[in-house]
Design an enzyme around this catalytic site. Structure first.
Site, PDB file in Angstrom:
ATOM      1  N   ASP A 369       0.852  -1.191   0.000  1.00 14.15           N
ATOM      2  CA  ASP A 369       0.000   0.000   0.000  1.00 14.15           C
ATOM      3  C   ASP A 369       0.890   1.245   0.000  1.00 14.15           C
ATOM      4  O   ASP A 369       1.812   1.354   0.808  1.00 14.15           O
ATOM      5  CB  ASP A 369      -0.905   0.006   1.237  1.00 14.15           C
ATOM      6  CG  ASP A 369      -1.910   1.138   1.180  1.00 14.15           C
ATOM      7  OD1 ASP A 369      -1.590   2.209   1.719  1.00 14.15           O
ATOM      8  OD2 ASP A 369      -2.984   0.967   0.598  1.00 14.15           O
ATOM      9  N   ASN A 377      -2.318  12.775  -3.817  1.00 18.00           N
ATOM     10  CA  ASN A 377      -3.203  13.225  -4.904  1.00 18.00           C
ATOM     11  C   ASN A 377      -3.758  14.610  -4.613  1.00 18.00           C
ATOM     12  O   ASN A 377      -3.839  15.464  -5.498  1.00 18.00           O
ATOM     13  CB  ASN A 377      -4.356  12.240  -5.093  1.00 18.00           C
ATOM     14  CG  ASN A 377      -4.021  11.130  -6.066  1.00 18.00           C
ATOM     15  OD1 ASN A 377      -3.151  11.291  -6.920  1.00 18.00           O
ATOM     16  ND2 ASN A 377      -4.676   9.997  -5.958  1.00 18.00           N
ATOM     17  N   ASP A 386      -0.951   9.615 -10.855  1.00 16.19           N
ATOM     18  CA  ASP A 386      -0.826   8.548 -11.851  1.00 16.19           C
ATOM     19  C   ASP A 386       0.634   8.277 -12.184  1.00 16.19           C
ATOM     20  O   ASP A 386       1.059   7.127 -12.335  1.00 16.19           O
ATOM     21  CB  ASP A 386      -1.588   8.934 -13.132  1.00 16.19           C
ATOM     22  CG  ASP A 386      -3.100   8.888 -12.925  1.00 16.19           C
ATOM     23  OD1 ASP A 386      -3.529   8.348 -11.885  1.00 16.19           O
ATOM     24  OD2 ASP A 386      -3.822   9.383 -13.795  1.00 16.19           O
ATOM     25  N   GLU A 413      -4.359   2.449  -4.822  1.00 18.98           N
ATOM     26  CA  GLU A 413      -2.929   2.532  -4.520  1.00 18.98           C
ATOM     27  C   GLU A 413      -2.384   1.233  -3.937  1.00 18.98           C
ATOM     28  O   GLU A 413      -1.275   1.210  -3.410  1.00 18.98           O
ATOM     29  CB  GLU A 413      -2.671   3.701  -3.545  1.00 18.98           C
ATOM     30  CG  GLU A 413      -3.237   3.507  -2.153  1.00 18.98           C
ATOM     31  CD  GLU A 413      -4.658   4.037  -2.009  1.00 18.98           C
ATOM     32  OE1 GLU A 413      -5.055   4.340  -0.884  1.00 18.98           O
ATOM     33  OE2 GLU A 413      -5.366   4.138  -3.021  1.00 18.98           O
TER      34      GLU A 413
END
Length: 503
Positions: A369, A377, A386, A413
């Site tokens: 993770d 983000n 991305d 993620e």
């Protein structure tokens, strides 16, 4: 004969349907890309305005404190004038710095004094004279009385010791500074960028038009329907304040100030190349479909050419099968990272689990993770998010040394690595190699305690036995270990066996 006609018609209709679906999907992707572009543009303009005002206001705060402490004697003003010149020299975006007394008379400036000049009629002076607050005030653009050029005034109130009005300190920003910054963006011939006061007035705009300065947008859909409900957003409009063209409109509130950044892209410019490509593609597809239909018709009408027609039809079928195989292969991969997707993972996990059961070999799973990825983000935008996923995906691929190892984008993620014929010790080696390689990429993350992008890993390995274990056991144990790694502070590896040992 009827079945042959139905078959030919079905093939033609299928080709047109598939082409139409792909065209529609590419259209939606085009909309998504330009929506993101417009939103990022508005955020950049808002950030530039925030930074510029912050720099100018920092100067104003210092000047107000100095004047209220030292007063406005002749000696103090002479010293202050030198400070004004220094500040403007350090910040080229500033047009000038000015100090006015309680009557609007000029006390000092970095520029040449204008004889008998008085600014008591200016919007900012009237505001500060009638309002006791000490916040920075942003006025509508005006023509400078000292140079005649367009400027945006920022001002603060000066108080006497008893709190009464003593004058105004003013910083003026070159409008051409904003115009030059907006000109650096590629928004096409018909794109627009504007900085708007929350009262509705346009402060500066690209393309620049004198008559647009101060134009009131308060009663437009931008303010009435969108800004009223959200401080930031993107929408599509049939017409805007600028013209009647269809546009993608993005807006972003400037934090801490009554300003709004607005960016628009002309849909005609955005979609014209797409429409041209789509029309060419459709024309080619239509021609191919007509040819195929004509061949089918010839097949039915000319029995003597039946064998040749059947051969052509088999070739067409082989081509379609090849395309389907390519599409099926693409269905196993995650489009962003190039890793295997969740569907591939479920299939391989089941196969490798039963293979390990038959051979009595260990099977290991690493769940990964990305730490604080939502904050990443939020801070850097989804485009950078991305890119971050793609970089980490490449690290996973590079760390897989055996052909049977599988690296997966499990979802969002979360990533995974499936390691056949690998015990817990071997899985730990792979996990440590992964976490070290990701640290060494040195991806900046200002919201992470480490300042870098890091990952947490949950590791589990087992030798499955029939009737005792199922694939979900491996997945559940690795997920529990991952949860423990995150709960323990992230940026670490936890083995499921260690958890069991402490219970």
């Amino acid at each position: 004969m009827l079945l042959s006609q139905i078959f030919v018609a079905s093939v033609c209709l299928s080709l047109l349907t598939i082409d139409g679906f792909k065209t529609w999907e590419s259209y939606k992707e085009r909309v998504r890309e330009n929506t993101i572009l417009s939103g990022n543009l508005a955020r950049s303009v808002a950030q530039n305005a925030e930074d510029t005002i912050k720099q100018a206001d920092t100067v104003l705060v210092g000047l107000v404190e100095r004047i209220e402490r030292d007063g406005t004697s002749r000696a103090a003003l002479e010293r202050l004038q030198k400070v004004l010149v220094l500040h403007v020299g350090e910040l080229p975006k500033l047009h000038g710095l000015f100090v006015y007394d309680a009557t609007g008379r000029w006390l000092t400036t970095n520029r040449n004094m204008v004889l008998n000049a008085n600014n008591s009629d200016r919007e900012y002076f009237i505001y500060h004279k009638t309002h006791p607050d000490r916040h920075v005030y942003i006025s509508k653009p005006v023509h400078s009385r000292s140079t005649g050029e367009w400027i945006i005034p920022l001002s603060r109130r000066i108080n006497r010791a008893d709190g009464s009005f003593a004058g105004v300190v003013l910083a003026t920003v070159h409008m051409k500074y904003f115009r030059n910054f907006y000109d650096t963006f590629n928004i096409g011939r018909d794109g627009t960028i504007a900085l708007v006061h929350m009262k509705g007035a346009i402060l500066v705009q690209r393309p620049f038009q004198d008559e647009r300065i101060g134009f009131d947008l308060k009663n437009t859909p931008l303010f009435q329907e969108h800004v009223a409900n959200s401080p930031t957003g993107t929408y599509r409009a049939d017409s805007t304040y600028f013209d009647r063209n269809e546009r993608i409109v993005s807006y972003h509130r400037v934090e801490g100030h009554p300003l709004l950044a607005v960016a628009t892209l002309s849909e005609d410019e955005v979609f014209r190349p797409w429409w041209m490509d789509a029309a060419k593609h459709f024309a080619i597809t239509l021609i191919l479909t007509i040819v195929l239909g004509f061949m089918g018709y010839r097949l039915m009408r000319q029995i003597g050419q039946r064998l040749d027609a059947e051969g052509q039809l088999r070739d067409a079928q082989n081509t379609l099968e090849s395309l389907n195989q390519e599409l099926e292969q693409m269905a196993w991969l995650d489009g962003l990272t190039g890793l295997a997707n969740r569907r591939r993972f479920d299939v391989d996990l089941n196969e490798e689990f039963h293979r390990a059961m038959r051979r009595e070999e260990p099977l290991a799973l690493i769940l990964i993770d990305i730490d604080h990825f939502k904050q990443y983000n939020d801070s850097y935008g989804h485009i950078e998010g991305d890119k971050c996923l793609q970089k980490i995906g490449r690290v996973l691929k590079s760390c897989m040394k055996r052909e049977g190892d599988l690296s997966v984008r499990y979802g969002g993620e979360e990533l995974a690595v499936l390691l056949p014929n690998t015990d817990e010790e071997g899985a730990m080696v792979v996990a440590e190699r992964l976490i070290s390689a990701i640290r060494q990429m040195n991806i900046r993350h200002k919201d992470s305690p480490t300042g870098l992008v890091t990952v947490s890993c949950g590791v589990h390995a087992l030798i499955p036995f029939r009737g005792r274990n199922i694939p979900a056991d491996l997945l559940q144990a690795a997920d529990t270990a991952l949860y423990a790694a995150k709960a323990a502070g992230r940026d670490q590896i936890v083995c499921a066996s260690k958890l069991k040992g402490t219970e």
